[in-house]
Design an enzyme around this catalytic site. Structure first.
Site, short mmCIF file in Angstrom:
data_model
loop_
_atom_site.label_atom_id
_atom_site.label_comp_id
_atom_site.label_asym_id
_atom_site.label_seq_id
_atom_site.Cartn_x
_atom_site.Cartn_y
_atom_site.Cartn_z
N GLY A 33 0.81 -1.21 0.00
CA GLY A 33 0.00 0.00 0.00
C GLY A 33 0.84 1.25 0.00
CG ASN A 34 -0.44 4.65 -1.65
OD1 ASN A 34 -1.14 5.50 -1.11
ND2 ASN A 34 -0.85 3.93 -2.69
#
Ligand code: CTP
Ligand code: CA
Length: 224
Positions: A33-34
């Protein structure tokens, strides 16, 4: 909540916004993810709604509440966002891509949990490129459709930041690109934002610094 704006300058305009950060699955319990919170995209949705627009938000793991009155499509991965945006774009007059879309995804998604026993001391992941949603939408742009991208950059030098933005808008083929410096303490997850908006020729058409709501309104000013 959203307060009704005095100026309904986007009355009835169909605005499509992507927000949040995609998650790329590795197995049933893990993802890559980010740090995107989706705050800037939600602020855009709220501001567009207040100015009278019909707003659709394609949301990937948005961490803030979406105002009622916004049609929300929930997605997780970049491929899901690609599908949802491509479909929703057919009836949109304005498209704004604020989402942090993963550039790569794991080549394979394990059906069962990845077990240390099966892997050993080091684990190498093979990643493949995701489709560029913004470039694809720009390619398929209908007459009169306006497309706006956001560029997240960690470059600290102002001139080099602009140069990156100019390269990026050329590659993406969108109408405007809001260049946004991100790092540990700015951009992602924070309350405030600073953006420089470039047109297709790389000319600065607007600059905004302040709350994500004021940045949103500055970007929506380009639509009228
Ligand atoms: N974007 C997209 N699809 C992708 C990657 C990015 O639609 N697969 C969009 C983002 O939503 C954003 C714009 O493209 O509006 C710029 O994203 P950014 O990550 O800054 O640019 P990239 O082209 O991915 O370049 P890089 O990350 O290598 O700097
Ligand atoms: Ca990227």
């Amino acid at each position: 909540g959203a307060t009704a704006s005095a100026v309904q300058d986007l009355s009835g305009r169909r605005v499509l916004i992507s927000a949040g950060g995609t998650r790329e699955p590795l197995d049933p319990v893990r993802f890559l993810g980010n740090r995107s919170s989706g705050k800037q995209g939600v602020a855009l949705a709220q501001a567009a709604l207040a100015r009278g627009a019909q707003v659709t938000l394609v949301a990937a793991h948005v961490e803030v509440a979406v105002p009622c009155g916004v049609t929300t499509v929930l997605v997780s991965s970049a491929l899901e966002m690609h599908e949802a945006m491509t479909l929703a774009a057919e009836s949109a007059e304005v498209i704004i891509m604020t989402a942090a879309v993963a550039d790569y995804r794991p080549r394979t998604v394990q059906l069962g949990k990845i077990k240390k026993e099966d892997v050993g001391d080091t684990l190498t992941l093979e990643l493949v490129r995701n489709p560029d949603i913004l470039a694809g939408l720009s390619d398929a742009r209908r007459p009169g459709q306006l497309i706006i991208g956001f560029a997240a950059e960690t470059e600290t030098d102002a001139d080099r930041l602009l140069a990156l933005g100019r390269d990026k808008i050329t590659r993406k083929g969108c109408d405007y690109l809001a260049v946004n410096r991100v790092g540990q303490h700015e951009g992602f997850g924070t309350e405030r934002n600073t953006v420089t908006v470039l047109d297709r020729h790389g000319v600065i058409v607007n600059e905004a610094s302040g709350s994500k709501m004021s940045v949103a309104n500055c970007i929506l000013d380009l639509i009228g």
